[in-house]
Design an enzyme around this catalytic site. Structure first.
Site, short mmCIF file in Angstrom:
data_model
loop_
_atom_site.label_atom_id
_atom_site.label_comp_id
_atom_site.label_asym_id
_atom_site.label_seq_id
_atom_site.Cartn_x
_atom_site.Cartn_y
_atom_site.Cartn_z
N GLY A 37 -2.96 5.54 13.01
CA GLY A 37 -3.20 4.72 11.83
C GLY A 37 -2.77 3.28 12.04
N GLY A 38 -1.62 3.08 12.66
CA GLY A 38 -1.12 1.73 12.89
C GLY A 38 -2.00 0.96 13.84
N GLU B 297 5.36 11.79 21.44
CA GLU B 297 6.17 12.18 20.28
C GLU B 297 5.56 13.37 19.57
OE1 GLU B 297 7.98 10.23 16.16
OE2 GLU B 297 6.22 9.33 17.11
N GLU C 289 5.32 -0.46 13.26
CA GLU C 289 6.17 0.53 13.93
C GLU C 289 5.37 1.81 14.00
OE1 GLU C 289 9.98 3.30 12.93
OE2 GLU C 289 10.11 1.23 12.23
N LYS D 172 0.88 -1.17 0.00
CA LYS D 172 0.00 0.00 0.00
C LYS D 172 0.92 1.22 0.00
CE LYS D 172 -2.57 3.41 1.70
NZ LYS D 172 -2.02 4.72 2.13
N CYS E 162 12.38 8.35 12.59
CA CYS E 162 11.66 7.62 13.64
C CYS E 162 12.51 7.48 14.90
CB CYS E 162 11.24 6.24 13.14
SG CYS E 162 12.59 5.27 12.44
#
Length: 523
Positions: free
Chosen positions: A237-238, A388, A257, A178, A294
């Protein structure tokens, strides 16, 4: 049935176009594709599954990975030009990222050649044991079609030709990617290179397929023929995709992640010994790539005294010299500006260098300071500082005692990395406290650094790029040789006639693979 066909036709007609956008201006560049419909996602998964049979031959898999690396190197200028136009990351950064991408493709080819990842174990029948042992032969087989969700901040190394794709193909799994909306043109270009590599080694090109669109991503993780998923992106989203993977009638592993604060602890002795070096290093790491790594150090525990003042003086000077940068898209830019504004407005928070909007399309780097004691209690407004903030900003919490360090660390979520800066004496073990601080960091992260900076993730066999939630949704790594383990499952054959066994499990070891026989390593 007529109504169903009509609805599908209307859905296909209404498919939204996918545009490539210039982050330096916010203007569309060109239409790259259309968002995939549910039917197109279904077709992609089924085609990938059918093509996956060709990946059974390990020699062909290794050739595919090496050929893909070679073709990407040949197309380097086009790939870098496309990626820079869509991400504004710059040719120098992208050239290094492409080198990393091709290196990890070749590294996984070597993993496939060696064969240790198959983890072959043979235990011969033994009637003398109580109870008796049957003949058992164990190895690992590919899971099936893998869904890969590309990252925004690495258009190559964590995208279509990136580590998830490389490790899945190495395991023998076909891949449906995706694409990330921030670099659809780069995704299509890289997909064409990988598909050409497949054809060149005699494989069906559909061992790798790219789809676009938010809904396509949701359909992909729910598809009954998708066996696992790899994701790099936001917590929100994850987590939504992780929950969808777990809620399926047949749940699948979801290797996500999601987000990481990457805390840094600087001892008072370290700050006294090399304040300038640490301050400059922190500035370079937290502003690298406009703070969009990240592993960016987003939270720092530094001493409150004179040594800490010297460190902040250097940090202020170094950050103030950083030019405004372009973020990957304007949505991220707006989120960064709003995030730092909210954090800077908290009581007790100061901004020696104010981060935020650097211009109409850019952001300026900065950092915030806060007394560490304000972060030791749960439930207050300062909890926001322990989350974060994606972009070129870090929070420096100034501690008055080692007890405050422990109290704050105990409240931190899981991270990809945790860093400890020590003096020479502390590092040599001739000053107390270093081992205890290091032990406090180990539960927080998958990679623990001493006297270094977390940005930069070596693609090495011993690498661990993953950590406790929310850094990742599993204990696996997405970087390094052992990333292949995510896409495999063990199978044991019991009392199976030799003629029916795969050659990898034959006694005479015709393929020359490393394995353990009767619990003895054999090469």
């Amino acid at each position: 049935m007529a109504e169903v066909r009509k609805a599908r036709k209307e859905a296909a007609v209404a498919a939204a176009p996918v545009w490539s956008v210039d982050p330096r201006t916010g203007n569309p560049r060109e239409q790259v594709a259309d968002e995939a419909t549910a039917e197109e996602v279904d077709s992609a998964v089924r085609r990938a599954r059918a093509a996956g049979a060709g990946l059974a031959d390990r020699t062909v898999r290794a050739a595919l990975l090496r050929t893909a690396a070679d073709l990407l190197d040949e197309a380097a200028e086009h790939v870098i030009e496309a990626a820079d136009a869509e991400t504004a990351l710059g040719p120098v950064r992208l050239r290094g990222e492409l080198a990393r991408t091709t290196a990890q493709l070749r590294a996984f080819a070597g993993v496939v050649d060696e064969g240790a990842f198959l983890d072959i174990r043979i235990d011969h029948a033994d009637a003398t044991r109580t109870p008796p042992w049957p003949d058992l032969r164990r190895w690992k087989v590919p899971l099936g079609v893998v869904a890969v969700y590309s990252a925004s901040n690495f258009p190559l190394a964590f995208s279509v030709p990136g580590g998830d794709t490389a490790s899945a193909l190495a395991a023998g799994c076909p891949v449906v990617v995706k694409a990330h909306p921030d670099h659809p043109g780069t995704s299509e270009l890289c997909a064409s290179v990988l598909r050409r590599a497949a054809a060149r080694v005699g494989l069906d090109e559909d061992v790798l397929i790219v789809v676009h669109g938010f809904e396509a991503g949701v359909e992909l993780v729910k598809h009954p023929l998708v066996s696992a998923a790899g994701f790099t992106g936001s917590i929100r989203g994850g987590r939504a995709l992780f929950d969808a993977a777990a809620a399926r009638p047949a749940p699948i592993p979801f290797y996500g992640e999601l987000g990481s604060l990457n805390p840094v602890v600087i001892t008072e002795a370290a700050a006294a010994e090399r304040a300038e070096e640490i301050g400059a290093g922190l500035a370079g790491s937290m502003t690298l790539g406009a703070g969009q790594f990240c592993t960016k150090p987003g939270f720092v525990l530094a001493p409150a005294g004179a040594a800490g003042d010297s460190l902040l003086k250097t940090l202020t000077s170094a950050v103030s010299e950083t030019e405004p940068g372009v973020m990957l898209d304007h949505r991220m830019r707006d989120a960064f500006v709003a995030g730092v504004r909210e954090r800077a407005g908290l009581p007790g928070v100061d901004a020696p260098i104010t981060p935020g909007a650097g211009g109409e399309h850019t952001v300026s780097a900065g950092f915030l300071t806060v007394p560490a004691e304000l972060l030791t209690a749960e439930g207050g407004p300062h909890d926001l500082l322990l989350e974060e903030c994606f972009g070129p900003v870090t929070v420096v919490a100034r501690y008055a005692s080692t007890d405050e360090i422990g109290a704050v660390l105990s409240r931190l979520p899981g991270n990809l990395t945790a860093t400890l800066h020590l003096s020479d004496a502390e590092g040599a073990g001739t000053a107390p406290g270093a081992a205890e601080l290091l032990a406090e960091l180990v539960p927080l992260a998958g990679r623990v650094l001493v006297n270094g900076w977390p940005t930069g993730v070596a693609v090495a066999p011993a690498q661990q790029h993953g950590g406790p939630y929310p850094a990742t949704t599993s204990t696996s790594t997405s970087v390094g040789a052992t990333a292949i383990e995510r896409w495999l499952r063990p199978v044991s054959y019991q009392s199976t006639p030799p003629a029916l066994l795969p050659p990898e499990l034959h006694d005479d070891n015709p393929l020359g693979l490393p394995r353990r026989v009767d619990d003895v390593p054999v090469r």
